[in-house]
Design a protein around this motif. Sequence first.
Motif, PDB file in Angstrom:
ATOM      1  N   ALA A 126       0.853  -1.200   0.000  1.00 35.54           N
ATOM      2  CA  ALA A 126       0.000   0.000   0.000  1.00 35.54           C
ATOM      3  C   ALA A 126       0.881   1.240   0.000  1.00 35.54           C
ATOM      4  CB  ALA A 126      -0.919   0.000   1.220  1.00 35.54           C
ATOM      5  N   GLU A 127       1.550   1.473  -1.129  1.00 33.60           N
ATOM      6  CA  GLU A 127       2.489   2.594  -1.196  1.00 33.60           C
ATOM      7  C   GLU A 127       1.794   3.952  -1.137  1.00 33.60           C
ATOM      8  OE1 GLU A 127       5.881   2.177  -3.919  1.00 33.60           O
ATOM      9  OE2 GLU A 127       5.113   0.189  -4.390  1.00 33.60           O
ATOM     10  N   ARG A 128       0.506   3.995  -1.506  1.00 30.16           N
ATOM     11  CA  ARG A 128      -0.266   5.233  -1.393  1.00 30.16           C
ATOM     12  C   ARG A 128      -1.479   4.964  -0.502  1.00 30.16           C
ATOM     13  NH1 ARG A 128      -0.273   7.841  -7.534  1.00 30.16           N
ATOM     14  NH2 ARG A 128       2.007   8.107  -7.696  1.00 30.16           N
ATOM     15  N   PRO A 129      -1.263   4.852   0.800  1.00 29.07           N
ATOM     16  CA  PRO A 129      -2.339   4.454   1.711  1.00 29.07           C
ATOM     17  C   PRO A 129      -3.379   5.548   1.901  1.00 29.07           C
ATOM     18  CG  PRO A 129      -0.424   5.121   2.952  1.00 29.07           C
ATOM     19  CD  PRO A 129       0.000   5.117   1.517  1.00 29.07           C
ATOM     20  N   GLY A 130      -4.596   5.111   2.189  1.00 34.17           N
ATOM     21  CA  GLY A 130      -5.646   6.047   2.554  1.00 34.17           C
ATOM     22  C   GLY A 130      -5.427   6.559   3.968  1.00 34.17           C
ATOM     23  N   ALA A 131      -6.305   7.461   4.390  1.00 35.64           N
ATOM     24  CA  ALA A 131      -6.125   8.145   5.674  1.00 35.64           C
ATOM     25  C   ALA A 131      -6.119   7.182   6.855  1.00 35.64           C
ATOM     26  CB  ALA A 131      -7.211   9.197   5.855  1.00 35.64           C
ATOM     27  N   ARG A 132      -7.048   6.213   6.846  1.00 36.53           N
ATOM     28  CA  ARG A 132      -7.148   5.315   8.003  1.00 36.53           C
ATOM     29  C   ARG A 132      -5.948   4.381   8.121  1.00 36.53           C
ATOM     30  NH1 ARG A 132     -13.364   3.567   9.341  1.00 36.53           N
ATOM     31  NH2 ARG A 132     -14.248   5.672   9.300  1.00 36.53           N
ATOM     32  N   LEU A 133      -5.525   3.822   7.001  1.00 37.79           N
ATOM     33  CA  LEU A 133      -4.366   2.932   7.037  1.00 37.79           C
ATOM     34  C   LEU A 133      -3.105   3.713   7.394  1.00 37.79           C
ATOM     35  CD1 LEU A 133      -3.085   0.165   6.644  1.00 37.79           C
ATOM     36  CD2 LEU A 133      -2.929   0.659   4.187  1.00 37.79           C
ATOM     37  N   ALA A 134      -2.968   4.919   6.849  1.00 40.51           N
ATOM     38  CA  ALA A 134      -1.800   5.747   7.162  1.00 40.51           C
ATOM     39  C   ALA A 134      -1.757   6.070   8.653  1.00 40.51           C
ATOM     40  CB  ALA A 134      -1.838   7.034   6.351  1.00 40.51           C
ATOM     41  N   MET A 135      -2.909   6.414   9.215  1.00 39.74           N
ATOM     42  CA  MET A 135      -2.954   6.715  10.647  1.00 39.74           C
ATOM     43  C   MET A 135      -2.607   5.491  11.473  1.00 39.74           C
ATOM     44  SD  MET A 135      -6.108   8.211  12.950  1.00 39.74           S
ATOM     45  CE  MET A 135      -6.209   9.720  11.976  1.00 39.74           C
ATOM     46  N   LEU A 136      -3.101   4.331  11.055  1.00 35.90           N
ATOM     47  CA  LEU A 136      -2.832   3.096  11.793  1.00 35.90           C
ATOM     48  C   LEU A 136      -1.333   2.809  11.850  1.00 35.90           C
ATOM     49  CD1 LEU A 136      -4.805  -0.220  11.419  1.00 35.90           C
ATOM     50  CD2 LEU A 136      -2.304  -0.223  11.341  1.00 35.90           C
ATOM     51  N   VAL A 137      -0.670   2.890  10.698  1.00 39.62           N
ATOM     52  CA  VAL A 137       0.770   2.578  10.658  1.00 39.62           C
ATOM     53  C   VAL A 137       1.573   3.603  11.444  1.00 39.62           C
ATOM     54  CG1 VAL A 137       2.782   2.444   9.138  1.00 39.62           C
ATOM     55  CG2 VAL A 137       0.657   1.266   8.519  1.00 39.62           C
ATOM     56  N   ARG A 138       1.217   4.877  11.318  1.00 41.41           N
ATOM     57  CA  ARG A 138       1.960   5.910  12.051  1.00 41.41           C
ATOM     58  C   ARG A 138       1.723   5.815  13.552  1.00 41.41           C
ATOM     59  NH1 ARG A 138       0.487   9.925   7.162  1.00 41.41           N
ATOM     60  NH2 ARG A 138       2.314   9.445   5.866  1.00 41.41           N
ATOM     61  N   THR A 139       0.524   5.389  13.932  1.00 38.68           N
ATOM     62  CA  THR A 139       0.254   5.150  15.349  1.00 38.68           C
ATOM     63  C   THR A 139       1.135   4.022  15.870  1.00 38.68           C
ATOM     64  OG1 THR A 139      -2.042   5.898  15.159  1.00 38.68           O
ATOM     65  CG2 THR A 139      -1.526   4.459  17.016  1.00 38.68           C
ATOM     66  N   TRP A 140       1.292   2.970  15.064  1.00 37.95           N
ATOM     67  CA  TRP A 140       2.157   1.860  15.473  1.00 37.95           C
ATOM     68  C   TRP A 140       3.608   2.310  15.599  1.00 37.95           C
ATOM     69  CZ3 TRP A 140       6.110  -0.824  12.812  1.00 37.95           C
ATOM     70  CH2 TRP A 140       6.578  -1.973  13.468  1.00 37.95           C
ATOM     71  N   ILE A 141       4.074   3.145  14.678  1.00 37.43           N
ATOM     72  CA  ILE A 141       5.454   3.640  14.751  1.00 37.43           C
ATOM     73  C   ILE A 141       5.657   4.438  16.038  1.00 37.43           C
ATOM     74  CG2 ILE A 141       7.083   5.281  13.706  1.00 37.43           C
ATOM     75  CD1 ILE A 141       6.018   4.322  10.972  1.00 37.43           C
ATOM     76  N   ALA A 142       4.655   5.256  16.417  1.00 34.30           N
ATOM     77  CA  ALA A 142       4.737   6.002  17.675  1.00 34.30           C
ATOM     78  C   ALA A 142       4.804   5.036  18.861  1.00 34.30           C
ATOM     79  CB  ALA A 142       3.539   6.936  17.812  1.00 34.30           C
ATOM     80  N   ALA A 143       4.054   3.939  18.779  1.00 33.66           N
ATOM     81  CA  ALA A 143       4.078   2.933  19.848  1.00 33.66           C
ATOM     82  C   ALA A 143       5.447   2.259  19.928  1.00 33.66           C
ATOM     83  CB  ALA A 143       2.984   1.901  19.622  1.00 33.66           C
ATOM     84  N   VAL A 144       6.060   2.015  18.773  1.00 39.94           N
ATOM     85  CA  VAL A 144       7.403   1.414  18.761  1.00 39.94           C
ATOM     86  C   VAL A 144       8.402   2.344  19.447  1.00 39.94           C
ATOM     87  CG1 VAL A 144       9.323   0.710  17.276  1.00 39.94           C
ATOM     88  CG2 VAL A 144       6.996   0.003  16.713  1.00 39.94           C
TER      89      VAL A 144
END
Length: 220
Positions: A126-144
Amino acid sequence: MLEAALGLFAHRAPEDVSLDDVAEAAGVSRPLVYRYFPGGKQQLYEAALRSSADALDRCFAEPEDGAPTERLGRVLDRYLAFVDGHDAGFSALLRGGSVVETSNTTSIVDEVRRAAAGQIFLHLGAERPGARLAMLVRTWIAAVEAASLIWLDDGKTPAADELRDWLVDQLVALLVTGSARDPETAGVVRRLLAQERADGPVADLARRLVPLVGEAAHLL
Protein backbone atom coordinates in the motif's frame (compact mmCIF):
# COMPACT_ATOMS: atom_id res chain seq x y z
CA MET A 1 35.69 14.08 14.64
CA LEU A 2 32.20 13.11 13.56
CA GLU A 3 32.82 9.51 14.61
CA ALA A 4 34.01 10.71 18.02
CA ALA A 5 30.96 12.96 18.34
CA LEU A 6 28.67 10.08 17.39
CA GLY A 7 30.17 7.95 20.13
CA LEU A 8 29.62 10.67 22.72
CA PHE A 9 26.10 11.60 21.62
CA ALA A 10 25.17 7.91 21.50
CA HIS A 11 25.57 7.47 25.24
CA ARG A 12 25.16 10.98 26.66
CA ALA A 13 22.47 13.62 26.29
CA PRO A 14 23.52 16.38 23.84
CA GLU A 15 23.65 19.06 26.54
CA ASP A 16 26.15 16.91 28.48
CA VAL A 17 28.65 16.87 25.59
CA SER A 18 31.02 19.80 25.09
CA LEU A 19 33.30 20.64 22.18
CA ASP A 20 36.22 19.98 24.52
CA ASP A 21 34.85 16.45 25.03
CA VAL A 22 34.65 15.94 21.26
CA ALA A 23 38.15 17.31 20.69
CA GLU A 24 39.57 15.04 23.41
CA ALA A 25 37.75 11.96 22.09
CA ALA A 26 38.94 12.68 18.54
CA GLY A 27 42.48 13.49 19.64
CA VAL A 28 42.43 16.96 18.04
CA SER A 29 42.46 20.54 19.24
CA ARG A 30 39.32 22.55 19.99
CA PRO A 31 40.14 25.12 17.25
CA LEU A 32 40.29 22.30 14.70
CA VAL A 33 36.77 21.24 15.68
CA TYR A 34 35.60 24.81 15.07
CA ARG A 35 37.44 24.88 11.74
CA TYR A 36 35.35 22.00 10.41
CA PHE A 37 32.21 22.94 12.33
CA PRO A 38 32.16 26.74 12.52
CA GLY A 39 28.61 26.59 13.85
CA GLY A 40 29.92 24.98 17.01
CA LYS A 41 28.22 22.20 18.91
CA GLN A 42 24.87 22.82 17.24
CA GLN A 43 26.28 22.18 13.77
CA LEU A 44 28.26 19.18 15.02
CA TYR A 45 25.18 17.72 16.73
CA GLU A 46 23.06 18.14 13.62
CA ALA A 47 25.74 16.43 11.53
CA ALA A 48 25.88 13.55 14.02
CA LEU A 49 22.09 13.36 14.07
CA ARG A 50 21.96 13.24 10.27
CA SER A 51 24.48 10.39 10.30
CA SER A 52 22.37 8.50 12.86
CA ALA A 53 19.23 9.16 10.81
CA ASP A 54 20.93 7.67 7.76
CA ALA A 55 21.86 4.61 9.82
CA LEU A 56 18.24 4.25 10.96
CA ASP A 57 17.04 4.55 7.37
CA ARG A 58 19.27 1.61 6.50
CA CYS A 59 17.67 -0.37 9.35
CA PHE A 60 14.30 -0.07 7.60
CA ALA A 61 15.50 -1.20 4.17
CA GLU A 62 14.46 -4.83 3.67
CA PRO A 63 14.12 -6.92 0.48
CA GLU A 64 10.58 -7.96 -0.43
CA ASP A 65 11.34 -11.64 0.15
CA GLY A 66 9.50 -13.95 2.51
CA ALA A 67 6.46 -13.38 4.69
CA PRO A 68 5.77 -9.72 5.58
CA THR A 69 5.88 -10.32 9.34
CA GLU A 70 9.24 -12.04 9.03
CA ARG A 71 10.59 -9.07 7.08
CA LEU A 72 9.23 -6.78 9.79
CA GLY A 73 10.94 -8.91 12.43
CA ARG A 74 14.30 -8.43 10.72
CA VAL A 75 13.74 -4.67 10.51
CA LEU A 76 12.89 -4.53 14.22
CA ASP A 77 15.99 -6.58 15.07
CA ARG A 78 18.16 -3.95 13.38
CA TYR A 79 16.18 -1.09 14.91
CA LEU A 80 16.44 -2.46 18.45
CA ALA A 81 20.16 -3.12 17.97
CA PHE A 82 20.52 0.56 17.04
CA VAL A 83 18.52 1.63 20.11
CA ASP A 84 20.66 -0.65 22.29
CA GLY A 85 23.86 0.89 20.92
CA HIS A 86 22.69 4.52 21.24
CA ASP A 87 20.78 4.37 24.50
CA ALA A 88 21.19 7.79 26.11
CA GLY A 89 21.44 9.60 22.79
CA PHE A 90 18.33 7.84 21.48
CA SER A 91 16.38 8.78 24.61
CA ALA A 92 17.44 12.42 24.40
CA LEU A 93 16.57 12.52 20.72
CA LEU A 94 13.02 11.18 21.04
CA ARG A 95 12.12 12.80 24.34
CA GLY A 96 13.10 16.26 23.08
CA GLY A 97 13.73 19.17 25.39
CA SER A 98 17.43 19.25 24.61
CA VAL A 99 19.16 22.61 24.55
CA VAL A 100 20.33 21.78 21.02
CA GLU A 101 16.89 20.82 19.75
CA THR A 102 15.82 23.02 16.84
CA SER A 103 13.45 22.90 13.90
CA ASN A 104 16.30 21.29 11.93
CA THR A 105 16.76 18.45 14.42
CA THR A 106 13.01 17.92 14.64
CA SER A 107 12.83 17.78 10.84
CA ILE A 108 15.55 15.12 10.73
CA VAL A 109 13.67 12.96 13.24
CA ASP A 110 10.42 13.38 11.30
CA GLU A 111 12.21 12.30 8.12
CA VAL A 112 13.17 9.03 9.85
CA ARG A 113 9.55 8.46 10.89
CA ARG A 114 8.31 9.10 7.36
CA ALA A 115 10.95 6.75 5.93
CA ALA A 116 9.90 4.04 8.40
CA ALA A 117 6.24 4.49 7.47
CA GLY A 118 7.11 4.37 3.77
CA GLN A 119 8.89 1.03 4.19
CA ILE A 120 5.97 -0.44 6.14
CA PHE A 121 3.52 0.67 3.45
CA LEU A 122 5.76 -0.86 0.80
CA HIS A 123 5.76 -4.28 2.47
CA LEU A 124 2.02 -4.08 3.07
CA GLY A 125 1.49 -3.44 -0.64
CA ALA A 126 0.00 0.00 0.00
CA GLU A 127 2.49 2.59 -1.20
CA ARG A 128 -0.27 5.23 -1.39
CA PRO A 129 -2.34 4.45 1.71
CA GLY A 130 -5.65 6.05 2.55
CA ALA A 131 -6.13 8.15 5.67
CA ARG A 132 -7.15 5.31 8.00
CA LEU A 133 -4.37 2.93 7.04
CA ALA A 134 -1.80 5.75 7.16
CA MET A 135 -2.95 6.72 10.65
CA LEU A 136 -2.83 3.10 11.79
CA VAL A 137 0.77 2.58 10.66
CA ARG A 138 1.96 5.91 12.05
CA THR A 139 0.25 5.15 15.35
CA TRP A 140 2.16 1.86 15.47
CA ILE A 141 5.45 3.64 14.75
CA ALA A 142 4.74 6.00 17.67
CA ALA A 143 4.08 2.93 19.85
CA VAL A 144 7.40 1.41 18.76
CA GLU A 145 9.21 4.60 19.79
CA ALA A 146 7.44 4.69 23.15
CA ALA A 147 8.14 1.00 23.77
CA SER A 148 11.83 1.57 22.93
CA LEU A 149 12.11 4.36 25.50
CA ILE A 150 10.34 2.27 28.17
CA TRP A 151 12.63 -0.64 27.28
CA LEU A 152 15.68 1.53 27.92
CA ASP A 153 14.23 2.88 31.18
CA ASP A 154 13.52 -0.67 32.37
CA GLY A 155 17.07 -1.85 31.84
CA LYS A 156 16.40 -3.35 28.40
CA THR A 157 13.92 -5.89 29.64
CA PRO A 158 12.30 -7.95 28.26
CA ALA A 159 14.92 -9.38 25.92
CA ALA A 160 15.12 -7.68 22.53
CA ASP A 161 13.75 -10.71 20.65
CA GLU A 162 10.72 -10.86 22.96
CA LEU A 163 10.08 -7.13 22.46
CA ARG A 164 10.42 -7.62 18.70
CA ASP A 165 7.81 -10.37 18.64
CA TRP A 166 5.45 -8.31 20.80
CA LEU A 167 5.75 -5.34 18.42
CA VAL A 168 5.06 -7.56 15.40
CA ASP A 169 1.96 -8.91 17.18
CA GLN A 170 0.84 -5.35 17.87
CA LEU A 171 0.95 -4.35 14.20
CA VAL A 172 -0.92 -7.48 13.12
CA ALA A 173 -3.58 -6.88 15.78
CA LEU A 174 -3.97 -3.23 14.72
CA LEU A 175 -4.35 -4.24 11.08
CA VAL A 176 -6.93 -6.92 11.86
CA THR A 177 -8.92 -4.55 14.08
CA GLY A 178 -8.67 -1.76 11.52
CA SER A 179 -9.92 -4.03 8.76
CA ALA A 180 -13.33 -4.17 10.47
CA ARG A 181 -13.91 -0.50 9.63
CA ASP A 182 -11.76 0.13 6.56
CA PRO A 183 -11.97 -1.86 3.28
CA GLU A 184 -8.44 -0.84 2.28
CA THR A 185 -7.00 -2.22 5.52
CA ALA A 186 -9.09 -5.38 5.05
CA GLY A 187 -7.49 -5.83 1.63
CA VAL A 188 -4.04 -5.39 3.16
CA VAL A 189 -4.81 -8.07 5.76
CA ARG A 190 -5.97 -10.51 3.06
CA ARG A 191 -2.76 -9.97 1.06
CA LEU A 192 -0.68 -10.35 4.21
CA LEU A 193 -2.39 -13.60 5.20
CA ALA A 194 -1.86 -15.03 1.71
CA GLN A 195 1.92 -14.58 2.12
CA GLU A 196 2.26 -15.86 5.68
CA ARG A 197 3.48 -19.35 6.60
CA ALA A 198 1.37 -21.81 8.59
CA ASP A 199 4.05 -21.83 11.30
CA GLY A 200 4.78 -18.09 11.13
CA PRO A 201 4.09 -15.20 13.53
CA VAL A 202 0.52 -14.55 12.33
CA ALA A 203 -0.51 -18.20 12.73
CA ASP A 204 1.10 -18.30 16.17
CA LEU A 205 -0.78 -15.16 17.22
CA ALA A 206 -4.05 -16.57 15.90
CA ARG A 207 -3.58 -19.78 17.91
CA ARG A 208 -3.02 -17.78 21.07
CA LEU A 209 -6.06 -15.59 20.45
CA VAL A 210 -8.56 -18.31 19.58
CA PRO A 211 -9.27 -19.22 23.24
CA LEU A 212 -9.95 -15.56 24.08
CA VAL A 213 -12.24 -15.19 21.09
CA GLY A 214 -14.11 -18.29 22.26
CA GLU A 215 -14.60 -16.78 25.70
CA ALA A 216 -16.10 -13.67 24.10
CA ALA A 217 -18.47 -15.65 21.86
CA HIS A 218 -21.34 -15.26 24.32
CA LEU A 219 -21.41 -11.54 23.49
CA LEU A 220 -22.46 -12.24 19.89
